[in-house]
Design a protein around this motif. Structure first.
Motif, PDB file in Angstrom:
ATOM      1  N   TRP A 179       0.832  -1.203   0.000  1.00  0.00           N
ATOM      2  CA  TRP A 179       0.000   0.000   0.000  1.00  0.00           C
ATOM      3  C   TRP A 179       0.870   1.258   0.000  1.00  0.00           C
ATOM      4  O   TRP A 179       0.622   2.189  -0.757  1.00  0.00           O
ATOM      5  CB  TRP A 179      -0.918  -0.042   1.216  1.00  0.00           C
ATOM      6  CG  TRP A 179      -1.742   1.175   1.462  1.00  0.00           C
ATOM      7  CD1 TRP A 179      -2.658   1.730   0.622  1.00  0.00           C
ATOM      8  CD2 TRP A 179      -1.749   1.962   2.641  1.00  0.00           C
ATOM      9  NE1 TRP A 179      -3.236   2.826   1.225  1.00  0.00           N
ATOM     10  CE2 TRP A 179      -2.700   2.982   2.461  1.00  0.00           C
ATOM     11  CE3 TRP A 179      -1.070   1.890   3.845  1.00  0.00           C
ATOM     12  CZ2 TRP A 179      -2.967   3.937   3.440  1.00  0.00           C
ATOM     13  CZ3 TRP A 179      -1.337   2.831   4.821  1.00  0.00           C
ATOM     14  CH2 TRP A 179      -2.274   3.844   4.603  1.00  0.00           C
ATOM     15  N   GLN A 180       1.907   1.252   0.797  1.00  0.00           N
ATOM     16  CA  GLN A 180       2.789   2.419   0.856  1.00  0.00           C
ATOM     17  C   GLN A 180       3.617   2.552  -0.424  1.00  0.00           C
ATOM     18  O   GLN A 180       3.736   3.645  -0.977  1.00  0.00           O
ATOM     19  CB  GLN A 180       3.716   2.329   2.066  1.00  0.00           C
ATOM     20  CG  GLN A 180       2.980   2.530   3.367  1.00  0.00           C
ATOM     21  CD  GLN A 180       3.854   2.292   4.582  1.00  0.00           C
ATOM     22  OE1 GLN A 180       4.837   1.571   4.522  1.00  0.00           O
ATOM     23  NE2 GLN A 180       3.472   2.894   5.696  1.00  0.00           N
ATOM     24  N   ARG A 181       4.183   1.435  -0.883  1.00  0.00           N
ATOM     25  CA  ARG A 181       5.098   1.467  -2.034  1.00  0.00           C
ATOM     26  C   ARG A 181       4.379   1.744  -3.350  1.00  0.00           C
ATOM     27  O   ARG A 181       4.814   2.581  -4.132  1.00  0.00           O
ATOM     28  CB  ARG A 181       5.857   0.134  -2.100  1.00  0.00           C
ATOM     29  CG  ARG A 181       6.936   0.093  -3.172  1.00  0.00           C
ATOM     30  CD  ARG A 181       7.650  -1.243  -3.211  1.00  0.00           C
ATOM     31  NE  ARG A 181       6.755  -2.260  -3.751  1.00  0.00           N
ATOM     32  CZ  ARG A 181       6.522  -3.434  -3.176  1.00  0.00           C
ATOM     33  NH1 ARG A 181       7.117  -3.766  -2.059  1.00  0.00           N
ATOM     34  NH2 ARG A 181       5.699  -4.304  -3.731  1.00  0.00           N
ATOM     35  N   GLN A 182       3.303   1.065  -3.623  1.00  0.00           N
ATOM     36  CA  GLN A 182       2.643   1.166  -4.928  1.00  0.00           C
ATOM     37  C   GLN A 182       1.491   2.179  -4.974  1.00  0.00           C
ATOM     38  O   GLN A 182       1.100   2.613  -6.053  1.00  0.00           O
ATOM     39  CB  GLN A 182       2.105  -0.198  -5.363  1.00  0.00           C
ATOM     40  CG  GLN A 182       3.172  -1.207  -5.671  1.00  0.00           C
ATOM     41  CD  GLN A 182       4.097  -0.805  -6.795  1.00  0.00           C
ATOM     42  OE1 GLN A 182       5.303  -0.770  -6.628  1.00  0.00           O
ATOM     43  NE2 GLN A 182       3.551  -0.487  -7.941  1.00  0.00           N
ATOM     44  N   PHE A 183       0.939   2.508  -3.802  1.00  0.00           N
ATOM     45  CA  PHE A 183      -0.229   3.384  -3.779  1.00  0.00           C
ATOM     46  C   PHE A 183       0.004   4.641  -2.942  1.00  0.00           C
ATOM     47  O   PHE A 183      -0.941   5.349  -2.601  1.00  0.00           O
ATOM     48  CB  PHE A 183      -1.452   2.612  -3.274  1.00  0.00           C
ATOM     49  CG  PHE A 183      -1.783   1.430  -4.143  1.00  0.00           C
ATOM     50  CD1 PHE A 183      -2.523   1.594  -5.306  1.00  0.00           C
ATOM     51  CD2 PHE A 183      -1.329   0.160  -3.825  1.00  0.00           C
ATOM     52  CE1 PHE A 183      -2.811   0.511  -6.126  1.00  0.00           C
ATOM     53  CE2 PHE A 183      -1.609  -0.928  -4.642  1.00  0.00           C
ATOM     54  CZ  PHE A 183      -2.355  -0.756  -5.795  1.00  0.00           C
ATOM     55  N   SER A 184       1.261   4.900  -2.583  1.00  0.00           N
ATOM     56  CA  SER A 184       1.646   6.111  -1.837  1.00  0.00           C
ATOM     57  C   SER A 184       0.823   6.297  -0.562  1.00  0.00           C
ATOM     58  O   SER A 184       0.507   7.415  -0.177  1.00  0.00           O
ATOM     59  CB  SER A 184       1.525   7.345  -2.718  1.00  0.00           C
ATOM     60  OG  SER A 184       2.338   7.214  -3.854  1.00  0.00           O
TER      61      SER A 184
END
Length: 90
Positions: free
Chosen positions: A53-58
């Motif tokens: 969620w953090q890496r691909q969806f900021s």
């Protein structure tokens, strides 16, 4: 996400997994029993790891309810698990 396709590790699980593990999402919800049924009218559901969620969806909270493509098939994001949750366990 908004970037080029990436390879991901994923697990196909039933709605019973998260209650069995006592795991609750950081955001959204876990799978519903009706989502276990083939051909359910609600479509496919996906739960993201916090890292993905953090890496691909900021870390965008608006990802809940968004459609993503996994292996060429659409999935509706219904939840994000908290940091530290890992399945399958390594």
């Amino acid at each position: 996400g908004t970037t080029a396709p990436v390879n991901l590790r994923l697990a196909v699980v039933s709605a019973e997994l998260f209650p069995l593990l006592g795991a609750k999402p950081q955001m959204g919800r876990v799978f519903l029993p009706e989502e276990n049924k083939a051909g359910n009218s609600g479509g496919r559901a996906a739960i993201l790891s916090q890292r993905l969620w953090q890496r691909q969806f900021s870390a965008d909270p608006a990802v809940i309810g968004r459609s993503i493509t996994l292996s060429g098939k659409p999935f509706n994001v219904v939840g994000v698990m908290p940091a530290g949750f890992q399945y399958p366990i390594e």
